[in-house]
Structure formats: structure tokens, C-alpha cells
Design a protein around this motif. Structure first.
Motif, PDB file in Angstrom:
ATOM      1  N   GLY A  22     -12.754 -11.641  -9.768  1.00  0.00           N
ATOM      2  CA  GLY A  22     -12.320 -13.031  -9.624  1.00  0.00           C
ATOM      3  C   GLY A  22     -12.405 -13.515  -8.185  1.00  0.00           C
ATOM      4  O   GLY A  22     -12.818 -14.651  -7.921  1.00  0.00           O
ATOM      5  N   VAL A  23     -12.015 -12.664  -7.244  1.00  0.00           N
ATOM      6  CA  VAL A  23     -12.090 -13.036  -5.829  1.00  0.00           C
ATOM      7  C   VAL A  23     -13.544 -13.229  -5.417  1.00  0.00           C
ATOM      8  O   VAL A  23     -13.884 -14.206  -4.732  1.00  0.00           O
ATOM      9  CB  VAL A  23     -11.391 -11.971  -4.952  1.00  0.00           C
ATOM     10  CG1 VAL A  23     -11.714 -12.175  -3.486  1.00  0.00           C
ATOM     11  CG2 VAL A  23      -9.893 -11.997  -5.179  1.00  0.00           C
ATOM     12  N   VAL A  24     -14.424 -12.325  -5.829  1.00  0.00           N
ATOM     13  CA  VAL A  24     -15.845 -12.459  -5.497  1.00  0.00           C
ATOM     14  C   VAL A  24     -16.409 -13.736  -6.115  1.00  0.00           C
ATOM     15  O   VAL A  24     -17.156 -14.479  -5.468  1.00  0.00           O
ATOM     16  CB  VAL A  24     -16.639 -11.216  -5.961  1.00  0.00           C
ATOM     17  CG1 VAL A  24     -18.136 -11.440  -5.854  1.00  0.00           C
ATOM     18  CG2 VAL A  24     -16.217  -9.999  -5.157  1.00  0.00           C
ATOM     19  N   GLY A  25     -16.049 -14.019  -7.355  1.00  0.00           N
ATOM     20  CA  GLY A  25     -16.499 -15.248  -8.003  1.00  0.00           C
ATOM     21  C   GLY A  25     -15.998 -16.493  -7.284  1.00  0.00           C
ATOM     22  O   GLY A  25     -16.745 -17.464  -7.115  1.00  0.00           O
ATOM     23  N   ALA A  26     -14.744 -16.478  -6.843  1.00  0.00           N
ATOM     24  CA  ALA A  26     -14.194 -17.620  -6.115  1.00  0.00           C
ATOM     25  C   ALA A  26     -14.910 -17.814  -4.781  1.00  0.00           C
ATOM     26  O   ALA A  26     -15.193 -18.955  -4.370  1.00  0.00           O
ATOM     27  CB  ALA A  26     -12.698 -17.429  -5.891  1.00  0.00           C
TER      28      ALA A  26
END
Length: 52
Positions: A22-26
Motif C-alpha cells: 500500500g505504501v509503495v502504491g501510494a
């Protein structure tokens, strides 16, 4: 296909893995507006190095 390390809980590793994804996607989502400028800069660099 998950790596099993001694002392790690499978559920915890899944939760942490999803949070990391999720952090990488954000971060990717926030970097999208920089795309056109980056392509322009790369185009300018290529124009200066390719003989015509």
C-alpha cells in the motif's frame, strides 16, 4: 511462495506485506504528476545527444 522465517507469524507477515504494498502504491500514485516533466527532460537529453 512466502518465505518462512523462524519466529514469524504468517498472519502478521501478510498484514505487513499488504501495508508495504500500500505504501509503495501510494508513493507511485503521488509521483504520477511528475511523469510528463520527466519525459520532457529525457526527451531534451536525447535531443542533445543524438546527431541529426
Amino acid at each position: 511462495m512466502a518465505a518462512r522465517v523462524g519466529g514469524r507469524n504468517l498472519a502478521t507477515s501478510w498484514i505487513v506485506g499488504l501495508l508495504c504494498a500500500g505504501v509503495v502504491g501510494a508513493l507511485l500514485w503521488m509521483s504520477l504528476p511528475a511523469g510528463p516533466g520527466l519525459l520532457y527532460m529525457i526527451g531534451q537529453l536525447i535531443d542533445g545527444t543524438v546527431p541529426r
